[in-house]
Design a protein around this motif. Sequence first.
Motif, PDB file in Angstrom:
ATOM      1  N   VAL A 131       0.858  -1.179   0.000  1.00  0.00           N
ATOM      2  CA  VAL A 131       0.000   0.000   0.000  1.00  0.00           C
ATOM      3  C   VAL A 131       0.899   1.236   0.000  1.00  0.00           C
ATOM      4  N   ARG A 132       0.683   2.112  -0.963  1.00  0.00           N
ATOM      5  CA  ARG A 132       1.524   3.300  -1.119  1.00  0.00           C
ATOM      6  C   ARG A 132       0.824   4.525  -0.535  1.00  0.00           C
ATOM      7  N   LEU A 133       1.575   5.292   0.242  1.00  0.00           N
ATOM      8  CA  LEU A 133       1.079   6.535   0.830  1.00  0.00           C
ATOM      9  C   LEU A 133       1.226   7.638  -0.207  1.00  0.00           C
ATOM     10  N   VAL A 134       0.110   8.265  -0.585  1.00  0.00           N
ATOM     11  CA  VAL A 134       0.118   9.309  -1.603  1.00  0.00           C
ATOM     12  C   VAL A 134       0.237  10.679  -0.948  1.00  0.00           C
ATOM     13  N   GLN A 135      -0.544  10.884   0.106  1.00  0.00           N
ATOM     14  CA  GLN A 135      -0.556  12.182   0.777  1.00  0.00           C
ATOM     15  C   GLN A 135      -0.955  11.977   2.226  1.00  0.00           C
ATOM     16  N   VAL A 136      -0.363  12.811   3.090  1.00  0.00           N
ATOM     17  CA  VAL A 136      -0.724  12.743   4.497  1.00  0.00           C
ATOM     18  C   VAL A 136      -0.686  14.148   5.084  1.00  0.00           C
ATOM     19  N   ASP A 137      -1.666  14.439   5.921  1.00  0.00           N
ATOM     20  CA  ASP A 137      -1.746  15.727   6.609  1.00  0.00           C
ATOM     21  C   ASP A 137      -1.752  15.425   8.100  1.00  0.00           C
ATOM     22  N   VAL A 138      -0.614  15.687   8.749  1.00  0.00           N
ATOM     23  CA  VAL A 138      -0.429  15.359  10.156  1.00  0.00           C
ATOM     24  C   VAL A 138      -0.269  16.654  10.938  1.00  0.00           C
ATOM     25  N   ALA A 139      -0.932  16.710  12.095  1.00  0.00           N
ATOM     26  CA  ALA A 139      -0.807  17.892  12.953  1.00  0.00           C
ATOM     27  C   ALA A 139      -0.469  17.438  14.365  1.00  0.00           C
ATOM     28  N   ALA A 140       0.268  18.272  15.072  1.00  0.00           N
ATOM     29  CA  ALA A 140       0.616  17.981  16.459  1.00  0.00           C
ATOM     30  C   ALA A 140      -0.590  18.262  17.358  1.00  0.00           C
TER      31      ALA A 140
END
Length: 155
Positions: A131-140
């Motif tokens: 499974v390939r990660l295309v985009q990720v939006d991570v916040a603290a």
Amino acid sequence: MKQRVLLWWQGLAQREQQLLLLCVPVLLLGAFYWLLWQPLHQAQARNAVAIQQVQQQLQALQQAAPLLQGATVTARSGGSLSQIISTSARSFNIRVSRMQPQNEQLQLVLEDVAFEQLLPWLHQLYYQNGVRLVQVDVAATDKAGIVRVRRMVIE
């Protein structure tokens, strides 16, 4: 100019002239050695060492090439994309709050998760499930080590 030098030379005592005739070639030879020969010789030695190191790196890479070429990502296995995500998220104790299919991709929203827990999960998804990660939006978040994954697109 030439006349000035000749007048100066003739104004010197014979011992001074002999001393200059001996010292000037020695000084020129020393200047040649320390200003030209030694720096060039040192640069050549450094380049020889650098070439040897690069050749060793090339050999190591040539030996590792078959291993690196064989280390491909496995094809996706274990059912549909949503099934793979559900199963693996459960095994890593990660809660998926929303899962939305988009053509060949899947958009996820996760509940707050420990960053140290998220990375191994993503590693497993890629290397074991394909499974390939295309985009990720991570916040603290306010808690140390806990992140909020607002949007993650995989395929």
